[in-house]
Write a protein that holds these residues in place. Structure first.
Motif, PDB file in Angstrom:
ATOM      1  N   GLN A  82      -7.977   6.890   9.451  1.00  0.00           N
ATOM      2  CA  GLN A  82      -7.149   8.083   9.610  1.00  0.00           C
ATOM      3  C   GLN A  82      -5.669   7.847   9.299  1.00  0.00           C
ATOM      4  N   LEU A  83      -5.229   6.591   9.289  1.00  0.00           N
ATOM      5  CA  LEU A  83      -3.823   6.264   9.049  1.00  0.00           C
ATOM      6  C   LEU A  83      -3.712   5.246   7.923  1.00  0.00           C
ATOM      7  N   ASP A  84      -2.570   5.256   7.250  1.00  0.00           N
ATOM      8  CA  ASP A  84      -2.280   4.253   6.231  1.00  0.00           C
ATOM      9  C   ASP A  84      -1.813   2.983   6.930  1.00  0.00           C
ATOM     10  N   VAL A  85      -2.513   1.886   6.711  1.00  0.00           N
ATOM     11  CA  VAL A  85      -2.140   0.624   7.357  1.00  0.00           C
ATOM     12  C   VAL A  85      -1.494  -0.349   6.374  1.00  0.00           C
ATOM     13  N   SER A  86      -1.149   0.134   5.185  1.00  0.00           N
ATOM     14  CA  SER A  86      -0.577  -0.760   4.166  1.00  0.00           C
ATOM     15  C   SER A  86       0.777  -1.331   4.596  1.00  0.00           C
ATOM     16  N   TRP A  87       1.474  -0.679   5.511  1.00  0.00           N
ATOM     17  CA  TRP A  87       2.764  -1.181   5.990  1.00  0.00           C
ATOM     18  C   TRP A  87       2.619  -2.495   6.748  1.00  0.00           C
ATOM     19  N   LEU A  88       1.390  -2.845   7.118  1.00  0.00           N
ATOM     20  CA  LEU A  88       1.173  -4.087   7.845  1.00  0.00           C
ATOM     21  C   LEU A  88       1.339  -5.320   6.958  1.00  0.00           C
ATOM     22  N   ILE A  89       1.204  -5.164   5.629  1.00  0.00           N
ATOM     23  CA  ILE A  89       1.358  -6.314   4.729  1.00  0.00           C
ATOM     24  C   ILE A  89       2.794  -6.843   4.755  1.00  0.00           C
ATOM     25  N   PRO A  90       3.801  -6.004   4.493  1.00  0.00           N
ATOM     26  CA  PRO A  90       5.163  -6.557   4.575  1.00  0.00           C
ATOM     27  C   PRO A  90       5.535  -6.978   6.003  1.00  0.00           C
ATOM     28  N   PHE A  91       4.960  -6.329   6.994  1.00  0.00           N
ATOM     29  CA  PHE A  91       5.194  -6.721   8.382  1.00  0.00           C
ATOM     30  C   PHE A  91       4.672  -8.139   8.611  1.00  0.00           C
ATOM     31  N   ALA A  92       3.469  -8.421   8.110  1.00  0.00           N
ATOM     32  CA  ALA A  92       2.884  -9.758   8.256  1.00  0.00           C
ATOM     33  C   ALA A  92       3.705 -10.793   7.497  1.00  0.00           C
ATOM     34  N   ALA A  93       4.069 -10.483   6.256  1.00  0.00           N
ATOM     35  CA  ALA A  93       4.854 -11.431   5.457  1.00  0.00           C
ATOM     36  C   ALA A  93       6.187 -11.718   6.133  1.00  0.00           C
ATOM     37  N   GLY A  94       6.828 -10.678   6.628  1.00  0.00           N
ATOM     38  CA  GLY A  94       8.103 -10.861   7.317  1.00  0.00           C
ATOM     39  C   GLY A  94       7.965 -11.733   8.550  1.00  0.00           C
ATOM     40  N   ASN A  95       6.876 -11.567   9.286  1.00  0.00           N
ATOM     41  CA  ASN A  95       6.653 -12.395  10.481  1.00  0.00           C
ATOM     42  C   ASN A  95       6.486 -13.859  10.119  1.00  0.00           C
ATOM     43  N   PHE A  96       5.725 -14.138   9.066  1.00  0.00           N
ATOM     44  CA  PHE A  96       5.508 -15.534   8.689  1.00  0.00           C
ATOM     45  C   PHE A  96       6.786 -16.162   8.143  1.00  0.00           C
ATOM     46  N   ILE A  97       7.560 -15.404   7.396  1.00  0.00           N
ATOM     47  CA  ILE A  97       8.837 -15.926   6.908  1.00  0.00           C
ATOM     48  C   ILE A  97       9.779 -16.163   8.088  1.00  0.00           C
TER      49      ILE A  97
END
Length: 140
Positions: free
Chosen positions: A84-99
């Protein structure tokens, strides 16, 4: 407090990893591996803190395991919400967390610790650079 914080940390990690897997399987695998290399020592540290706080080994292991299960709940909730929601924003969120983890934990330690030998510094730089290269390599 450590179990509540760890449970929330694991829940959010489950959401991020599931979101990345939903978008791209290859990126999900890399993200999961990066998370695992972070989580294993962190969970061992949590276990040690609980033992040092007076918990029995069995209780510390059980409650640390239950706290770790919140990772699964975060993943399942993200999977359900993805219909029901777009979860694509989680990719840059994940990358930012690892960086952020690399930049805030590895690099300052390398520059402050005078006891670290040249080989350890080189390995840290290689690991950090390899992680960034691997994220670029698997970009969709």
């Amino acid at each position: 407090m450590i179990l509540i914080g760890d449970g929330l940390h694991n829940f959010l990690g489950g959401m991020v990893i599931a979101g990345v897997f939903i978008i791209d399987i290859r990126l999900g695998i890399v993200c999961w591996l990066a998370a695992a290399t972070h989580e294993v020592p962190q969970e061992l540290g949590d276990f040690a803190v609980l033992i040092n706080g007076g918990w029995s080994k069995g209780s510390a292991l059980l409650f640390n395991f239950l706290s770790g299960l919140t990772f699964l709940f975060g993943g399942v909730i993200t999977y359900i919400l993805s219909f029901q929601l777009d979860v694509s924003w989680l990719i840059p969120f994940a990358a930012g967390n690892f960086i952020y983890i690399g930049a805030s934990d590895l690099i300052p330690k390398m520059s402050k610790d005078t006891d670290i030998n040249l080989k350890s510094r080189a390995m840290t730089v290689v690991a950090f650079t390899s992680g960034i290269y691997l994220m670029i390599l698997v970009m969709p």
